[in-house]
Scaffold this motif. Structure first.
Motif, PDB file in Angstrom:
ATOM      1  N   ALA A 172       0.828  -1.204   0.000  1.00 20.69           N
ATOM      2  CA  ALA A 172       0.000   0.000   0.000  1.00 20.69           C
ATOM      3  C   ALA A 172       0.866   1.259   0.000  1.00 20.69           C
ATOM      4  O   ALA A 172       0.564   2.225  -0.723  1.00 20.69           O
ATOM      5  N   MET A 173       1.929   1.267   0.785  1.00 16.11           N
ATOM      6  CA  MET A 173       2.832   2.428   0.797  1.00 16.11           C
ATOM      7  C   MET A 173       3.410   2.653  -0.598  1.00 16.11           C
ATOM      8  O   MET A 173       3.415   3.778  -1.103  1.00 16.11           O
ATOM      9  N   TYR A 174       3.899   1.588  -1.216  1.00 17.94           N
ATOM     10  CA  TYR A 174       4.451   1.697  -2.578  1.00 17.94           C
ATOM     11  C   TYR A 174       3.400   2.274  -3.520  1.00 17.94           C
ATOM     12  O   TYR A 174       3.658   3.237  -4.248  1.00 17.94           O
ATOM     13  N   TYR A 175       2.225   1.668  -3.531  1.00 18.27           N
ATOM     14  CA  TYR A 175       1.149   2.071  -4.430  1.00 18.27           C
ATOM     15  C   TYR A 175       0.775   3.542  -4.259  1.00 18.27           C
ATOM     16  O   TYR A 175       0.693   4.303  -5.224  1.00 18.27           O
ATOM     17  N   HIS A 176       0.554   3.952  -3.021  1.00 17.79           N
ATOM     18  CA  HIS A 176       0.098   5.314  -2.778  1.00 17.79           C
ATOM     19  C   HIS A 176       1.201   6.346  -3.020  1.00 17.79           C
ATOM     20  O   HIS A 176       0.919   7.436  -3.529  1.00 17.79           O
ATOM     21  N   ILE A 177       2.432   6.033  -2.659  1.00 16.87           N
ATOM     22  CA  ILE A 177       3.537   6.965  -2.945  1.00 16.87           C
ATOM     23  C   ILE A 177       3.657   7.158  -4.452  1.00 16.87           C
ATOM     24  O   ILE A 177       3.748   8.283  -4.948  1.00 16.87           O
ATOM     25  N   ARG A 178       3.631   6.058  -5.179  1.00 22.80           N
ATOM     26  CA  ARG A 178       3.754   6.154  -6.635  1.00 22.80           C
ATOM     27  C   ARG A 178       2.583   6.933  -7.239  1.00 22.80           C
ATOM     28  O   ARG A 178       2.783   7.779  -8.111  1.00 22.80           O
ATOM     29  N   ASN A 179       1.375   6.667  -6.790  1.00 24.11           N
ATOM     30  CA  ASN A 179       0.216   7.391  -7.317  1.00 24.11           C
ATOM     31  C   ASN A 179       0.275   8.873  -6.995  1.00 24.11           C
ATOM     32  O   ASN A 179      -0.035   9.706  -7.852  1.00 24.11           O
ATOM     33  N   ARG A 180       0.631   9.216  -5.775  1.00 24.81           N
ATOM     34  CA  ARG A 180       0.671  10.635  -5.390  1.00 24.81           C
ATOM     35  C   ARG A 180       1.791  11.383  -6.109  1.00 24.81           C
ATOM     36  O   ARG A 180       1.615  12.547  -6.475  1.00 24.81           O
ATOM     37  N   LEU A 181       2.945  10.738  -6.292  1.00 21.31           N
ATOM     38  CA  LEU A 181       4.041  11.400  -7.019  1.00 21.31           C
ATOM     39  C   LEU A 181       3.726  11.488  -8.511  1.00 21.31           C
ATOM     40  O   LEU A 181       4.048  12.477  -9.162  1.00 21.31           O
ATOM     41  N   GLY A 182       3.144  10.441  -9.043  1.00 18.91           N
ATOM     42  CA  GLY A 182       2.793  10.411 -10.464  1.00 18.91           C
ATOM     43  C   GLY A 182       3.948   9.914 -11.317  1.00 18.91           C
ATOM     44  O   GLY A 182       5.120  10.204 -11.049  1.00 18.91           O
ATOM     45  N   ASP A 183       3.616   9.171 -12.363  1.00 14.69           N
ATOM     46  CA  ASP A 183       4.642   8.586 -13.232  1.00 14.69           C
ATOM     47  C   ASP A 183       5.483   9.645 -13.930  1.00 14.69           C
ATOM     48  O   ASP A 183       6.681   9.451 -14.133  1.00 14.69           O
ATOM     49  N   THR A 184       4.885  10.766 -14.293  1.00 19.57           N
ATOM     50  CA  THR A 184       5.643  11.824 -14.978  1.00 19.57           C
ATOM     51  C   THR A 184       6.721  12.385 -14.056  1.00 19.57           C
ATOM     52  O   THR A 184       7.883  12.520 -14.459  1.00 19.57           O
ATOM     53  N   PHE A 185       6.354  12.713 -12.807  1.00 21.59           N
ATOM     54  CA  PHE A 185       7.324  13.225 -11.836  1.00 21.59           C
ATOM     55  C   PHE A 185       8.432  12.209 -11.593  1.00 21.59           C
ATOM     56  O   PHE A 185       9.619  12.558 -11.571  1.00 21.59           O
ATOM     57  N   ILE A 186       8.053  10.955 -11.435  1.00 24.23           N
ATOM     58  CA  ILE A 186       9.031   9.895 -11.179  1.00 24.23           C
ATOM     59  C   ILE A 186       9.985   9.760 -12.368  1.00 24.23           C
ATOM     60  O   ILE A 186      11.208   9.730 -12.204  1.00 24.23           O
ATOM     61  N   LYS A 187       9.443   9.710 -13.569  1.00 24.43           N
ATOM     62  CA  LYS A 187      10.263   9.557 -14.781  1.00 24.43           C
ATOM     63  C   LYS A 187      11.154  10.780 -15.012  1.00 24.43           C
ATOM     64  O   LYS A 187      12.355  10.641 -15.272  1.00 24.43           O
ATOM     65  N   ASP A 188      10.582  11.968 -14.926  1.00 26.13           N
ATOM     66  CA  ASP A 188      11.342  13.195 -15.193  1.00 26.13           C
ATOM     67  C   ASP A 188      12.497  13.395 -14.220  1.00 26.13           C
ATOM     68  O   ASP A 188      13.492  14.038 -14.560  1.00 26.13           O
ATOM     69  N   ASN A 189      12.371  12.866 -13.009  1.00 23.09           N
ATOM     70  CA  ASN A 189      13.410  13.050 -11.989  1.00 23.09           C
ATOM     71  C   ASN A 189      14.258  11.801 -11.766  1.00 23.09           C
ATOM     72  O   ASN A 189      15.036  11.750 -10.820  1.00 23.09           O
ATOM     73  N   HIS A 190      14.084  10.813 -12.631  1.00 22.62           N
ATOM     74  CA  HIS A 190      14.878   9.570 -12.590  1.00 22.62           C
ATOM     75  C   HIS A 190      14.776   8.866 -11.236  1.00 22.62           C
ATOM     76  O   HIS A 190      15.769   8.452 -10.646  1.00 22.62           O
ATOM     77  N   LEU A 191      13.556   8.733 -10.774  1.00 23.61           N
ATOM     78  CA  LEU A 191      13.307   8.125  -9.470  1.00 23.61           C
ATOM     79  C   LEU A 191      12.813   6.699  -9.631  1.00 23.61           C
ATOM     80  O   LEU A 191      12.309   6.309 -10.681  1.00 23.61           O
ATOM     81  N   ALA A 192      12.913   5.953  -8.558  1.00 26.52           N
ATOM     82  CA  ALA A 192      12.334   4.612  -8.480  1.00 26.52           C
ATOM     83  C   ALA A 192      11.963   4.351  -7.025  1.00 26.52           C
ATOM     84  O   ALA A 192      12.537   4.936  -6.102  1.00 26.52           O
ATOM     85  N   ILE A 193      10.981   3.484  -6.849  1.00 27.04           N
ATOM     86  CA  ILE A 193      10.556   3.056  -5.522  1.00 27.04           C
ATOM     87  C   ILE A 193      10.740   1.544  -5.476  1.00 27.04           C
ATOM     88  O   ILE A 193      10.229   0.836  -6.341  1.00 27.04           O
ATOM     89  N   PHE A 194      11.492   1.078  -4.495  1.00 29.88           N
ATOM     90  CA  PHE A 194      11.749  -0.353  -4.371  1.00 29.88           C
ATOM     91  C   PHE A 194      11.336  -0.838  -2.982  1.00 29.88           C
ATOM     92  O   PHE A 194      11.563  -0.147  -1.995  1.00 29.88           O
ATOM     93  N   THR A 195      10.762  -2.026  -2.932  1.00 24.51           N
ATOM     94  CA  THR A 195      10.542  -2.690  -1.647  1.00 24.51           C
ATOM     95  C   THR A 195      11.596  -3.775  -1.496  1.00 24.51           C
ATOM     96  O   THR A 195      12.173  -4.238  -2.486  1.00 24.51           O
TER      97      THR A 195
END
Length: 185
Positions: free
Chosen positions: A38-61
């Motif tokens: 749930a933490m992974y899902y909600h963090i990713r949704n709130r940040l958004g794929d565009t923000f994650i991609k544009d800033n070269h981010l990743a979320i790993f469990t």
């Protein structure tokens, strides 16, 4: 870059206050693994794929830091050029957020929470990226009187100021409901 760190850190707190609380109340969480998901899902949704991609981010469990130890969840900055030809785990440039989680019932000893607190305190010395924030996310299905509750970090000296955020949920005897708190060092 500072605004990126701030957005990620504030997002994790928002996820706790609103999304995880809602998931808990809707009976979507069963033990620690669904909390991580749930933490992974909600963090990713709130940040958004565009923000994650544009800033070269990743979320790993279950992010491995050595052969015997894994971090429950990390938000990292990747070297995307290196990632094209290398194992993704070798392409982390910086760890922006580290989250250790526990979801335990009322009869589980406090030592399981204390172990994660001590792990996070050790991480503050091990991971010396300037802007890394460390999060303890604890759901404890045990009921307390409000004046009995303190945050876990209050029991420790030498807690780095401004580095650790404790996300804590526990039952309130007075309100007969779960309480959702945020304590920052």
């Amino acid at each position: 870059m500072e605004s990126i760190y701030k957005k990620i850190h504030e997002t994790i707190i928002e996820v706790w206050r609103y999304d995880i609380k809602s998931d808990y109340n809707l009976h979507f969480l069963l033990k620690e693994d669904t909390l991580k998901n749930a933490m992974y899902y909600h963090i990713r949704n709130r940040l958004g794929d565009t923000f994650i991609k544009d800033n070269h981010l990743a979320i790993f469990t279950e992010y491995a830091i050595d052969t015997n130890q894994k971090i429950d969840l990390v938000v990292v900055k990747l070297d995307v050029e290196k990632a094209k030809n290398d194992y993704l785990g070798n392409c982390v440039e910086e760890i922006i957020a580290i989250v250790e989680m526990k979801y335990k019932g009322q009869y589980v000893p406090e030592k399981f929470f204390i172990n994660d607190v001590e792990k996070i305190l050790a991480y503050t010395n091990q991971f010396t990226f300037k802007e890394t924030k460390f999060f303890l996310a604890f759901i404890r299905e045990k009921y307390f009187f409000i004046d009995e509750v303190t945050n876990f970090l209050s029991e420790y000296e030498d807690v780095p100021k401004g580095k650790i955020v404790e996300l804590l949920s526990y039952g309130s005897i007075e309100d007969d409901d779960m309480v959702w708190k945020v304590f920052e060092s």
